[in-house]
Design an enzyme around this catalytic site. Structure first.
Site, short mmCIF file in Angstrom:
data_model
loop_
_atom_site.label_atom_id
_atom_site.label_comp_id
_atom_site.label_asym_id
_atom_site.label_seq_id
_atom_site.Cartn_x
_atom_site.Cartn_y
_atom_site.Cartn_z
N HIS A 87 -12.54 0.03 -2.27
CA HIS A 87 -11.10 0.04 -2.02
C HIS A 87 -10.38 -0.40 -3.30
O HIS A 87 -11.01 -0.76 -4.28
CB HIS A 87 -10.74 -0.97 -0.92
CG HIS A 87 -11.27 -0.63 0.44
ND1 HIS A 87 -10.44 -0.32 1.50
CD2 HIS A 87 -12.53 -0.56 0.93
CE1 HIS A 87 -11.17 -0.07 2.58
NE2 HIS A 87 -12.45 -0.22 2.26
N HIS B 270 -8.91 4.82 2.25
CA HIS B 270 -7.44 4.77 2.25
C HIS B 270 -6.94 5.72 1.16
O HIS B 270 -7.31 5.59 -0.01
CB HIS B 270 -6.94 3.35 2.00
CG HIS B 270 -7.22 2.43 3.15
ND1 HIS B 270 -7.62 1.12 3.00
CD2 HIS B 270 -7.15 2.65 4.50
CE1 HIS B 270 -7.79 0.57 4.19
NE2 HIS B 270 -7.52 1.48 5.12
N ARG C 284 -1.54 6.36 3.28
CA ARG C 284 -2.75 5.54 3.44
C ARG C 284 -3.73 6.07 4.49
O ARG C 284 -4.93 6.07 4.31
CB ARG C 284 -2.30 4.12 3.81
CG ARG C 284 -3.42 3.16 4.23
CD ARG C 284 -2.80 1.82 4.62
NE ARG C 284 -3.70 0.99 5.41
CZ ARG C 284 -4.41 -0.03 4.95
NH1 ARG C 284 -4.34 -0.35 3.67
NH2 ARG C 284 -5.16 -0.75 5.76
N GLU D 166 -5.57 4.91 -2.56
CA GLU D 166 -6.37 4.07 -3.46
C GLU D 166 -7.23 4.95 -4.37
O GLU D 166 -8.44 5.00 -4.29
CB GLU D 166 -7.20 3.09 -2.62
CG GLU D 166 -6.31 2.18 -1.79
CD GLU D 166 -7.05 1.34 -0.74
OE1 GLU D 166 -8.29 1.29 -0.76
OE2 GLU D 166 -6.36 0.73 0.12
N GLU E 206 -12.87 -4.50 -3.79
CA GLU E 206 -11.44 -4.22 -4.00
C GLU E 206 -11.30 -4.12 -5.51
O GLU E 206 -11.36 -5.13 -6.22
CB GLU E 206 -10.56 -5.34 -3.44
CG GLU E 206 -10.55 -5.45 -1.92
CD GLU E 206 -9.66 -4.40 -1.26
OE1 GLU E 206 -8.92 -3.69 -1.96
OE2 GLU E 206 -9.71 -4.30 -0.02
#
Length: 417
Positions: free
Chosen positions: A304, A176, A234, A179, A378
């Site tokens: 991510h 993405h 994104r 990020e 994440e």
């Protein structure tokens, strides 16, 4: 989010002016019940909300923290609606443009030297891949696995002893575009692995017995766009048939129960799944590479941001994978190890119940292909900065994540055949 971009003539060629985010706000709302969750969904129908967490309106549920961006023009109306309905909210970011500029809070150490404490644009990353090969020819090789829609190369760095078939770990960053801390980690990993080989006992053992395949930027076109045109971009940059909206969410484009979860079929949405599984050149390049190295690859890890979680399959079903207990054990120890450096707390669990249900993810695809240890990090933070983590937080984020990745690699070395 659908953005209507100002178009300006620059030197007689039609060019798109970079999007500015002056006085745009990021709200955090916690709906107390389904009625309040529906209010947020209704607001999204009549206003341009860019969902930061979760990634789309349909995931919004009671008792979930919901973060979304809203334009200056619409923020007053949103605030009034939340107040009227007595909903709990806070404004995480008051002026998004200001926060975007404040991200770059680390001075260049030495001009011309690749900085691991700064965010690096695509040009710098490409130059860095060459530098790593030149500096460590015995340990680093670069493989072009394909190219993007805009004909940018997709490079995987292989770290490990040349020409030896051994257990391997595949890691990708930046699926993405916005990020940014994710590609920063992939660069840090390569740097630390090569720098500490022969000095650090664990890293030396890992590289003596394993190979690492690192894709530093998965979504190259989107990443470039997030640097040059719209920081909040994104998706990738492919054209969609019968739509003026650009881009596919590459992490909904894998052939893992593709399209089984509704609301990913709008080309204008940030989580658009694409026209078919593996319809995107980037997805295709990665899946082809992994398939061709399937006998080596024992672990797949994707990075991510944000929300501080360590996730494993499945995203498309609440059914737990056969080796669920093993995955949970690795994730638990991994998050414990990560917290030893700065006491950063991560939660862990299957995607579906820990974050929200998704279909077409790279993680589930790799698992279903036969790679039985697949994880998604994440990274930092929990929303204060969201996608705009300041550069001063890059090194701490990378250092603590490195501990978890080294633990996972060590575990795999010991426990897989």
């Amino acid at each position: 989010m659908r953005l209507i971009l100002p178009v300006g003539l620059i030197a007689t060629t039609l060019a798109i002016a970079p999007v500015r985010f002056d006085r745009e706000k990021v709200f955090r709302v916690k709906p107390q019940d389904e009625k309040q969750a529906d209010i947020i969904k209704d607001l999204a129908k009549t206003n341009e909300l860019d969902f930061w967490y979760p990634s789309a309106t349909h995931h919004v549920a009671a008792n979930m923290m919901v973060d979304f961006r809203v334009s200056e023009k619409e923020s007053q109306a949103i605030q009034s609606a939340l107040d009227q309905n007595k909903m709990h909210y806070e404004i995480l970011i008051h002026d998004l443009q200001e926060e975007i500029e404040k991200q770059f809070d680390v001075k260049e150490d030495i001009p011309g030297r690749h900085s691991y404490a700064k965010y690096n644009n695509w040009e710098k990353i490409v130059a860095w891949t060459e530098k790593m090969m030149d500096k460590h020819p015995e340990m680093v090789s670069r493989i072009k696995i394909g190219s993007t829609v805009e004909d940018n190369p997709l490079y995987v760095l292989k770290i490990g002893k040349k020409n030896e078939k051994r257990k391997a770990i595949f890691m990708d960053c930046g699926i993405h575009a916005r990020e940014w801390v994710s590609p920063a980690f992939c660069q840090w990993f390569v740097y630390q692995a090569t720098k500490t080989y022969g000095r650090n006992k664990i890293m030396t053992k890992l590289l003596d017995q394993m190979n690492f395949y690192i894709l530093p930027v998965f979504n190259v076109d989107g990443y470039i766009w997030s640097w040059t045109k719209s920081r909040m971009w994104r998706k990738n940059r492919s054209k969609n048939q019968n739509s003026k909206c650009i881009g596919t969410d590459l992490n909904r484009n894998f052939n893992a129960s593709w399209n089984s979860i509704p609301n990913t079929n709008d080309p204008c949405a940030d989580n658009y799944r694409g026209s078919a599984p593996e319809s995107e050149k980037e997805t295709k390049a990665v899946t082809n590479f992994i398939r061709s190295h399937l006998n080596e690859i024992k672990v797949y890890i994707t990075f991510h941001s944000y929300s501080q979680m360590l996730l494993f399959p499945y995203g498309y079903t609440s059914k737990l994978p056969p080796n669920h207990e093993d995955l949970a054990k690795v994730a638990k120890i991994g998050t414990d190890v990560l917290s030893t450096r700065y006491e950063t707390r991560y939660i862990y669990g299957p995607i579906e119940s820990t974050i929200y249900p998704i279909s077409g993810s790279s993680l589930d695809w790799a698992y279903d292909l036969g790679i039985k240890h697949t994880f998604a990090f994440e990274l930092r933070d929990k929303g204060k900065f969201g996608f705009l983590l300041p550069e001063s937080r890059i090194k701490p984020t990378c250092r603590e994540t490195m501990l978890a990745v080294k633990f996972i690699a060590k575990y795999i070395l010991k426990h897989t055949s």
